[in-house]
Design a protein around this motif. Structure first.
Motif, PDB file in Angstrom:
ATOM      1  N   ALA A  70     -75.603  43.004 109.060  1.00  0.00           N
ATOM      2  CA  ALA A  70     -75.856  44.399 109.242  1.00  0.00           C
ATOM      3  C   ALA A  70     -74.509  44.782 109.308  1.00  0.00           C
ATOM      4  N   LYS A  71     -73.558  44.432 109.968  1.00  0.00           N
ATOM      5  CA  LYS A  71     -72.028  44.763 110.242  1.00  0.00           C
ATOM      6  C   LYS A  71     -71.676  45.223 108.924  1.00  0.00           C
ATOM      7  N   GLU A  72     -71.516  44.208 107.762  1.00  0.00           N
ATOM      8  CA  GLU A  72     -71.055  44.261 106.590  1.00  0.00           C
ATOM      9  C   GLU A  72     -71.600  45.384 105.872  1.00  0.00           C
ATOM     10  N   LEU A  73     -72.857  45.654 105.762  1.00  0.00           N
ATOM     11  CA  LEU A  73     -73.647  46.628 105.122  1.00  0.00           C
ATOM     12  C   LEU A  73     -73.216  47.861 105.807  1.00  0.00           C
ATOM     13  N   GLN A  74     -73.132  48.270 107.186  1.00  0.00           N
ATOM     14  CA  GLN A  74     -72.601  49.480 107.695  1.00  0.00           C
ATOM     15  C   GLN A  74     -71.387  49.850 107.211  1.00  0.00           C
ATOM     16  N   LYS A  75     -70.406  48.717 107.068  1.00  0.00           N
ATOM     17  CA  LYS A  75     -68.850  48.782 106.527  1.00  0.00           C
ATOM     18  C   LYS A  75     -69.107  49.284 105.083  1.00  0.00           C
ATOM     19  N   THR A  76     -69.942  48.862 104.431  1.00  0.00           N
ATOM     20  CA  THR A  76     -70.076  49.235 102.652  1.00  0.00           C
ATOM     21  C   THR A  76     -70.596  50.703 102.850  1.00  0.00           C
ATOM     22  N   PHE A  77     -71.643  50.986 103.597  1.00  0.00           N
ATOM     23  CA  PHE A  77     -72.086  52.376 103.807  1.00  0.00           C
ATOM     24  C   PHE A  77     -71.147  53.469 104.213  1.00  0.00           C
ATOM     25  N   SER A  78     -70.495  53.032 105.044  1.00  0.00           N
ATOM     26  CA  SER A  78     -69.381  54.062 105.620  1.00  0.00           C
ATOM     27  C   SER A  78     -68.280  54.042 104.522  1.00  0.00           C
ATOM     28  N   GLY A  79     -67.917  53.014 104.085  1.00  0.00           N
ATOM     29  CA  GLY A  79     -66.695  53.205 102.731  1.00  0.00           C
ATOM     30  C   GLY A  79     -67.367  54.002 101.542  1.00  0.00           C
ATOM     31  N   LEU A  80     -68.619  54.025 101.198  1.00  0.00           N
ATOM     32  CA  LEU A  80     -69.364  54.648 100.098  1.00  0.00           C
ATOM     33  C   LEU A  80     -69.350  56.252 100.625  1.00  0.00           C
ATOM     34  N   SER A  81     -69.753  56.488 102.137  1.00  0.00           N
ATOM     35  CA  SER A  81     -69.735  57.831 102.560  1.00  0.00           C
ATOM     36  C   SER A  81     -68.425  58.521 102.406  1.00  0.00           C
ATOM     37  N   GLN A  82     -67.241  57.792 102.751  1.00  0.00           N
ATOM     38  CA  GLN A  82     -65.934  58.168 102.642  1.00  0.00           C
ATOM     39  C   GLN A  82     -65.630  58.426 101.274  1.00  0.00           C
ATOM     40  N   ASP A  83     -65.990  57.696 100.367  1.00  0.00           N
ATOM     41  CA  ASP A  83     -65.548  58.004  98.756  1.00  0.00           C
ATOM     42  C   ASP A  83     -66.340  59.246  98.287  1.00  0.00           C
ATOM     43  N   LEU A  84     -67.596  59.326  98.785  1.00  0.00           N
ATOM     44  CA  LEU A  84     -68.496  60.537  98.196  1.00  0.00           C
ATOM     45  C   LEU A  84     -67.712  61.704  98.766  1.00  0.00           C
ATOM     46  N   LEU A  85     -67.230  61.905  99.999  1.00  0.00           N
ATOM     47  CA  LEU A  85     -66.603  63.011 100.735  1.00  0.00           C
ATOM     48  C   LEU A  85     -65.368  63.321 100.020  1.00  0.00           C
ATOM     49  N   LYS A  86     -64.526  62.288  99.617  1.00  0.00           N
ATOM     50  CA  LYS A  86     -63.420  62.576  98.971  1.00  0.00           C
ATOM     51  C   LYS A  86     -63.727  63.199  97.542  1.00  0.00           C
ATOM     52  N   ALA A  87     -64.791  62.445  96.984  1.00  0.00           N
ATOM     53  CA  ALA A  87     -65.024  63.225  95.482  1.00  0.00           C
ATOM     54  C   ALA A  87     -65.431  64.541  95.727  1.00  0.00           C
ATOM     55  N   GLN A  88     -66.458  64.849  96.791  1.00  0.00           N
ATOM     56  CA  GLN A  88     -66.872  66.449  96.788  1.00  0.00           C
ATOM     57  C   GLN A  88     -65.511  67.205  97.148  1.00  0.00           C
ATOM     58  N   ARG A  89     -64.631  66.755  98.045  1.00  0.00           N
ATOM     59  CA  ARG A  89     -63.603  67.824  98.391  1.00  0.00           C
ATOM     60  C   ARG A  89     -62.789  67.935  96.973  1.00  0.00           C
ATOM     61  N   LYS A  90     -62.496  66.778  96.239  1.00  0.00           N
ATOM     62  CA  LYS A  90     -61.818  66.893  94.955  1.00  0.00           C
ATOM     63  C   LYS A  90     -62.506  67.938  93.955  1.00  0.00           C
ATOM     64  N   ALA A  91     -63.602  67.866  94.025  1.00  0.00           N
ATOM     65  CA  ALA A  91     -64.644  68.576  93.029  1.00  0.00           C
ATOM     66  C   ALA A  91     -64.340  70.145  93.459  1.00  0.00           C
ATOM     67  N   GLN A  92     -64.287  70.259  94.765  1.00  0.00           N
ATOM     68  CA  GLN A  92     -64.404  71.684  95.389  1.00  0.00           C
ATOM     69  C   GLN A  92     -62.955  72.352  94.919  1.00  0.00           C
ATOM     70  N   ARG A  93     -61.940  71.463  95.125  1.00  0.00           N
ATOM     71  CA  ARG A  93     -60.541  71.803  94.659  1.00  0.00           C
ATOM     72  C   ARG A  93     -60.363  72.405  93.577  1.00  0.00           C
ATOM     73  N   ARG A  94     -60.992  71.373  92.623  1.00  0.00           N
ATOM     74  CA  ARG A  94     -60.958  71.627  91.089  1.00  0.00           C
ATOM     75  C   ARG A  94     -61.755  73.091  90.639  1.00  0.00           C
ATOM     76  N   GLU A  95     -62.913  73.215  91.378  1.00  0.00           N
ATOM     77  CA  GLU A  95     -63.704  74.281  90.973  1.00  0.00           C
ATOM     78  C   GLU A  95     -62.891  75.362  91.721  1.00  0.00           C
ATOM     79  N   SER A  96     -62.219  75.519  92.735  1.00  0.00           N
ATOM     80  CA  SER A  96     -61.426  76.459  93.091  1.00  0.00           C
ATOM     81  C   SER A  96     -60.344  76.990  92.373  1.00  0.00           C
ATOM     82  N   LEU A  97     -59.471  75.761  91.839  1.00  0.00           N
ATOM     83  CA  LEU A  97     -58.747  76.285  90.909  1.00  0.00           C
ATOM     84  C   LEU A  97     -58.934  77.020  89.718  1.00  0.00           C
ATOM     85  N   LEU A  98     -60.251  76.530  89.008  1.00  0.00           N
ATOM     86  CA  LEU A  98     -60.705  76.846  87.926  1.00  0.00           C
ATOM     87  C   LEU A  98     -61.265  78.416  88.215  1.00  0.00           C
ATOM     88  N   LYS A  99     -61.707  78.848  89.508  1.00  0.00           N
ATOM     89  CA  LYS A  99     -62.120  80.112  89.617  1.00  0.00           C
ATOM     90  C   LYS A  99     -61.030  81.006  89.933  1.00  0.00           C
TER      91      LYS A  99
END
Length: 108
Positions: free
Chosen positions: A16-45
């Motif tokens: 369960a601890k390993e699973l929680q770490k994996t989910f936490s890492g995936l969540s962080q990766d998703l947040l980074k990807a969302q921020r990067k997409a927002q920056r790219r969209e802002s630059l395009l606008k």
């Protein structure tokens, strides 16, 4: 019976601890990807807005040139690379230029 399953419970807790770490890492990766997409969209606008502004300024520059006497003469006579424009059409362009182009204060 509980003592017999102690190792199984410890194993499940570690899993369960390993699973929680994996989910936490995936969540962080998703947040980074969302921020990067927002920056790219802002630059395009921003680039799209710059392009619109550039086009507006170019059109204003062309229209403002129609208010100059020597440009009007060139278009009335169709000389110096200008096409011939009838006086009526040239007057329309001049009036349109005066309506759409603000007066510039050269002192600023």
């Amino acid at each position: 019976e509980a003592v017999e399953k102690y190792d199984e419970v410890v194993h499940n807790l570690e899993f369960a601890k390993e699973l929680q770490k994996t989910f936490s890492g995936l969540s962080q990766d998703l947040l980074k990807a969302q921020r990067k997409a927002q920056r790219r969209e802002s630059l395009l606008k921003l680039e799209a807005e710059k392009k619109k502004l550039r086009t507006i300024l170019q059109v204003q520059y062309v229209l403002q040139n129609f208010t100059q006497e020597h440009v009007q003469k060139d278009f009335k006579g169709g000389v110096n690379g200008a096409i011939y424009l009838p006086s009526k059409e040239l007057d329309y362009l001049i009036r349109f230029a005066k309506l759409t182009c603000p007066e510039r204060n050269e002192n600023l």
